[in-house]
Design an enzyme around this catalytic site. Sequence first.
Site, PDB file in Angstrom:
ATOM      1  N   ASN A  19       0.835  -1.160  -0.129  1.00 62.15           N
ATOM      2  CA  ASN A  19      -0.072  -0.049   0.149  1.00 62.15           C
ATOM      3  C   ASN A  19       0.767   1.152   0.046  1.00 62.15           C
ATOM      4  O   ASN A  19       0.440   2.237   0.274  1.00 62.15           O
ATOM      5  CB  ASN A  19      -0.935   0.022   1.324  1.00 62.15           C
ATOM      6  CG  ASN A  19      -1.812  -1.415   1.112  1.00 62.15           C
ATOM      7  OD1 ASN A  19      -1.493  -2.151   2.124  1.00 62.15           O
ATOM      8  ND2 ASN A  19      -2.559  -1.518   0.341  1.00 62.15           N
ATOM      9  N   ILE A  30       1.087   6.638   0.381  1.00 60.85           N
ATOM     10  CA  ILE A  30       0.263   5.663   1.265  1.00 60.85           C
ATOM     11  C   ILE A  30      -1.083   5.789   0.889  1.00 60.85           C
ATOM     12  O   ILE A  30      -1.817   6.736   0.732  1.00 60.85           O
ATOM     13  CB  ILE A  30       0.458   6.114   2.620  1.00 60.85           C
ATOM     14  CG1 ILE A  30       2.113   6.438   2.912  1.00 60.85           C
ATOM     15  CG2 ILE A  30      -0.216   5.136   3.479  1.00 60.85           C
ATOM     16  CD1 ILE A  30       2.216   7.016   4.355  1.00 60.85           C
ATOM     17  N   CYS A  31      -1.536   4.674   0.567  1.00 62.22           N
ATOM     18  CA  CYS A  31      -2.950   4.380   0.334  1.00 62.22           C
ATOM     19  C   CYS A  31      -3.630   3.800   1.652  1.00 62.22           C
ATOM     20  O   CYS A  31      -3.326   2.641   1.980  1.00 62.22           O
ATOM     21  CB  CYS A  31      -3.269   3.175  -0.477  1.00 62.22           C
ATOM     22  SG  CYS A  31      -4.835   2.912  -1.216  1.00 62.22           S
ATOM     23  N   LEU A  32      -4.466   4.796   2.255  1.00 57.48           N
ATOM     24  CA  LEU A  32      -4.827   4.404   3.479  1.00 57.48           C
ATOM     25  C   LEU A  32      -6.334   5.319   3.655  1.00 57.48           C
ATOM     26  O   LEU A  32      -6.280   6.493   3.372  1.00 57.48           O
ATOM     27  CB  LEU A  32      -3.801   5.018   4.703  1.00 57.48           C
ATOM     28  CG  LEU A  32      -4.250   4.633   6.163  1.00 57.48           C
ATOM     29  CD1 LEU A  32      -4.603   3.141   6.142  1.00 57.48           C
ATOM     30  CD2 LEU A  32      -3.194   5.189   7.041  1.00 57.48           C
ATOM     31  N   LEU A  76      -0.667  -0.218  -3.912  1.00 55.48           N
ATOM     32  CA  LEU A  76      -0.176   0.970  -4.734  1.00 55.48           C
ATOM     33  C   LEU A  76       1.277   0.340  -5.399  1.00 55.48           C
ATOM     34  O   LEU A  76       1.962   0.950  -6.364  1.00 55.48           O
ATOM     35  CB  LEU A  76       0.280   1.942  -4.018  1.00 55.48           C
ATOM     36  CG  LEU A  76      -0.893   3.005  -3.834  1.00 55.48           C
ATOM     37  CD1 LEU A  76      -0.334   4.240  -2.833  1.00 55.48           C
ATOM     38  CD2 LEU A  76      -1.000   3.950  -5.071  1.00 55.48           C
TER      39      LEU A  76
END
Lengths: 268, 157
Positions: free
Chosen positions: B81, B89-91, B124
């Site tokens: 991620n 950052i994919c959050l 990601l």
Amino acid sequence: MKQVEGSSECSDGANPCPICLSPVSQDAYLDRCFHKYCYSCIVRWMKVIASRPSRQAYSLKCPLCKTENFSVIYGYDGSTFQRQYVNQGTVNSTFYSEAHKYRLQCYYTDAGILNDTFNVTRYWKSGKYLQPNKWLQHWLKRDLQALTQEEDVDIIMHHILGVMDSFLKSEQRGQRRAPDLSQKEFKCLVANAAQPFLGRRTERFVDEVELFLASGLTMDAYDEVYTKHLRWKRQPEETSEDAEDRGSKHAATIPYLYLFNDSDEEAD
Amino acid sequence: MQASRARLFKEYKEVQREKSADPDIQLVCDDSNIFKWTALIKGPSETPYEGGVFQLVFAVPEQYPLQPPQVRFLTKIFHPNVHFKTGEICLDILKNAWSPAWTLQSVCRAIIALMAHPEPDSPLNCDSGNLLRSGDVRGYQSMARMYTRLAASPKIG
């Protein structure tokens, strides 16, 4: 608004607004989870949420616990409060006029202060109650709005009017009986109809309905009598302290919020 | 603007006061700009990031906390991620699920939690995501561990 800082004893110091992290200024509560924020902070967040196109339009997730809420409750002054719905601006506070506020304060006074002014007994004895009162609907709506602090009270109003109507019809058809029996039945019927919506305010409400009917006055004239009798000024800037001071002279009733049915009501 | 400044200042004071409260996170504010922060976080134990120290950079928007801060890894990290090149950052809490009750400190904690629990289904870093999705946990772990050694381990001497 400036807050006094440095007093660690202050509960706000230990419980800051989760959005600005400062002591809460102008308490505002979400209507379901009751988490507390500054009014300005939570309203700003509400606007951010409302501006998102994908969002469900009429609810707001609590920033702390994610509970879905529908409105922000603020400006609680002991007897009344303001309410702002998600995505609706302050529509509610425009419907809740000074007259509503004033009326709600009347409900905190002693019951029976106008009993000398209007002759309730004669109203029943004379059979005047058998005639319809064309001002009732208007008055009923206003008082229900004042008590529930909800704008749309039509269902409650028609429910109560319906109960009164069928009472009248059965009285007109049936034999004459002792007026106090009719009175008792009438009050009992109205109380049962109003109870689910008004909770502990029901009894006083029924008395007010009876008094208004017995007065034979229009809503405005009836209000006028109250104003004169209590010597209250109907000023917009009337503060809650003033109202409570005067209220306590007239009444032992302690104002508090009837937001929901209280637990002790469920018990019985 | 004023509100975000005041709030960041509160966070700054809180960080100063509780410096030792969370030994895995070291948040530092830029000397001249309160909207720029960096953080050093320790890789969580029992993960391939253990032993590594990762640097994050925060760019806080003026509408903060009504808008989330932008955070990315400055230290290279191999994680499904996290973008391998940009450190993005994919959050969810940094996007739709943001709540103004989050703080920079709690965002750091969320990122540490993400390091320990990767979400290979919204990658990601596709290479990393594909390793996990195909069940090659060993392959993912050894890659991640290698990059932790290479990029995130304190240099000796």
